[in-house]
Design a protein around this motif. Structure first.
Motif, PDB file in Angstrom:
ATOM      1  N   ILE A 102      19.448 -30.215  -2.930  1.00 51.01           N
ATOM      2  CA  ILE A 102      19.107 -28.591  -2.939  1.00 51.01           C
ATOM      3  C   ILE A 102      19.780 -28.278  -1.771  1.00 51.01           C
ATOM      4  O   ILE A 102      19.237 -28.253  -0.844  1.00 51.01           O
ATOM      5  N   PRO A 103      20.707 -27.051  -2.205  1.00 47.48           N
ATOM      6  CA  PRO A 103      21.703 -26.825  -1.226  1.00 47.48           C
ATOM      7  C   PRO A 103      20.579 -25.620  -0.708  1.00 47.48           C
ATOM      8  O   PRO A 103      19.356 -25.476  -0.901  1.00 47.48           O
ATOM      9  N   VAL A 104      20.811 -25.505   0.640  1.00 49.10           N
ATOM     10  CA  VAL A 104      19.852 -24.401   1.160  1.00 49.10           C
ATOM     11  C   VAL A 104      20.502 -23.174   2.350  1.00 49.10           C
ATOM     12  O   VAL A 104      21.196 -23.784   3.072  1.00 49.10           O
ATOM     13  N   LEU A 105      19.863 -22.319   2.132  1.00 47.77           N
ATOM     14  CA  LEU A 105      19.843 -20.510   2.964  1.00 47.77           C
ATOM     15  C   LEU A 105      18.598 -20.934   4.361  1.00 47.77           C
ATOM     16  O   LEU A 105      18.169 -20.652   3.730  1.00 47.77           O
ATOM     17  N   MET A 106      18.861 -20.954   5.525  1.00 44.70           N
ATOM     18  CA  MET A 106      18.028 -21.101   6.177  1.00 44.70           C
ATOM     19  C   MET A 106      18.083 -19.735   7.105  1.00 44.70           C
ATOM     20  O   MET A 106      18.851 -19.002   7.547  1.00 44.70           O
TER      21      MET A 106
ATOM     22  N   PHE B 242      24.598 -11.778  -1.993  1.00 43.20           N
ATOM     23  CA  PHE B 242      25.732 -11.981  -1.611  1.00 43.20           C
ATOM     24  C   PHE B 242      25.607 -13.320  -0.739  1.00 43.20           C
ATOM     25  O   PHE B 242      26.463 -15.000  -2.046  1.00 43.20           O
ATOM     26  N   ARG B 243      24.875 -14.145   0.433  1.00 41.22           N
ATOM     27  CA  ARG B 243      25.192 -15.654   0.131  1.00 41.22           C
ATOM     28  C   ARG B 243      24.332 -16.418  -0.639  1.00 41.22           C
ATOM     29  O   ARG B 243      24.601 -17.343  -0.480  1.00 41.22           O
ATOM     30  N   VAL B 244      23.165 -15.747  -1.552  1.00 40.00           N
ATOM     31  CA  VAL B 244      22.463 -17.310  -2.212  1.00 40.00           C
ATOM     32  C   VAL B 244      23.759 -17.040  -3.568  1.00 40.00           C
ATOM     33  O   VAL B 244      24.008 -18.170  -3.469  1.00 40.00           O
TER      34      VAL B 244
ATOM     35  N   GLU C 219      19.988  -8.177   5.881  1.00 38.20           N
ATOM     36  CA  GLU C 219      19.654  -7.066   4.650  1.00 38.20           C
ATOM     37  C   GLU C 219      19.579  -7.997   3.123  1.00 38.20           C
ATOM     38  O   GLU C 219      20.106  -8.857   3.342  1.00 38.20           O
ATOM     39  N   PRO C 220      18.833  -7.506   2.732  1.00 41.89           N
ATOM     40  CA  PRO C 220      18.200  -7.980   1.134  1.00 41.89           C
ATOM     41  C   PRO C 220      20.093  -8.793   0.458  1.00 41.89           C
ATOM     42  O   PRO C 220      20.366  -9.177   0.050  1.00 41.89           O
ATOM     43  N   LYS C 221      20.956  -7.430   0.371  1.00 36.54           N
ATOM     44  CA  LYS C 221      21.420  -7.370  -0.623  1.00 36.54           C
ATOM     45  C   LYS C 221      22.682  -8.390   0.165  1.00 36.54           C
ATOM     46  O   LYS C 221      23.489  -8.865   0.419  1.00 36.54           O
ATOM     47  N   GLU C 222      23.148  -8.458   1.310  1.00 36.42           N
ATOM     48  CA  GLU C 222      23.653  -9.317   2.784  1.00 36.42           C
ATOM     49  C   GLU C 222      23.147 -11.273   1.793  1.00 36.42           C
ATOM     50  O   GLU C 222      23.861 -12.088   1.832  1.00 36.42           O
ATOM     51  N   LEU C 223      21.607 -11.211   1.638  1.00 37.65           N
ATOM     52  CA  LEU C 223      20.949 -12.651   1.686  1.00 37.65           C
ATOM     53  C   LEU C 223      21.384 -12.910  -0.026  1.00 37.65           C
ATOM     54  O   LEU C 223      22.160 -14.257  -0.535  1.00 37.65           O
TER      55      LEU C 223
END
Length: 222
Positions: free
Chosen positions: A71-75, A108-110, A102-106
């Protein structure tokens, strides 16, 4: 897409949940690592967003467990030092964001992590000028085919499945040679050396880096 959000801050969980829902993602929430592990037995997740500092089981420990299940992880963390980031990536995190974010950046990364991981799940991995097809065991660098012995192919495939993530020597030995392999890790060193040489010969724009005392990672050349 099902996303697991793990954070002991209820406001952060709610904030992330609102924005994930707007983008059409389905989210499940946990306030600590142990609660997250319980959810893993009930749901299949495509990605986890994990806070570092939590009670009962911290984000580093949880990330190690998540990556074992592919499972990939964004920390997420309030700590921004290089040492803290290193710990996160060594645990297997695919990306790292510092609070406040910033939720928008989150988002993008997701999307970036899911896009990268979906390509891997389909059996095709692309890095720079190299393409790996795990169904046909074919590696292409530009228009040139690269024929690799099976163990070298498996090593390259594993390393490129998660660019910039450090795989320990034990992880690579177990995944390529199996838990019951009774040889020493000189075998791994030799295969990595040969693989590097073959990649250089065909001018692949990727490089296998040694992380001293830990293992290896692959990155695109700049």
């Amino acid at each position: 897409m099902d996303i697991l959000v793990v954070d002991d801050d209820a406001f952060i969980r709610k904030l992330i949940g609102i924005h994930l829902k707007k983008e059409g993602y389905f989210a499940q929430f946990a306030s600590d690592g142990l609660e997250a592990l319980t959810l893993l037995t009930e749901h299949d997740f495509d990605l986890a967003i994990v806070d570092v500092m939590m009670p009962k089981m911290d984000g580093i420990q949880l990330t190690k467990r998540l990556t074992e299940q592919n499972i990939p992880v964004l920390m997420l963390t309030a700590k921004a030092t290089l040492d803290d980031k290193e710990k996160g990536f060594l645990a297997g995190a695919d990306d790292y964001m510092v609070k406040p974010f910033e939720p928008k950046e989150l988002l993008f990364r997701v999307r970036a992590i899911l896009r990268r991981f979906q390509k891997t799940e389909r059996g095709i991995t692309k890095m720079a000028n190299m393409t790996i097809d795990r169904e046909t065991f074919e590696v292409r660098v530009g228009e040139q085919g690269l024929l690799l012995p099976l163990k070298e192919f498996e090593l390259l495939s594993i390393l490129c499945s998660r660019p910039e993530v450090v795989f320990t020597r034990d992880q690579l030995m177990e995944q390529v040679w199996g838990y019951d392999y009774d040889g020493d890790d000189f075998t791994l060193t030799t295969h990595i050396k040969r693989l590097r040489s073959r990649l250089e010969e065909v001018q692949a724009q990727v490089k296998i880096q040694t992380v001293r005392g830990i293992g290896y990672k692959v990155e695109e050349m700049k």
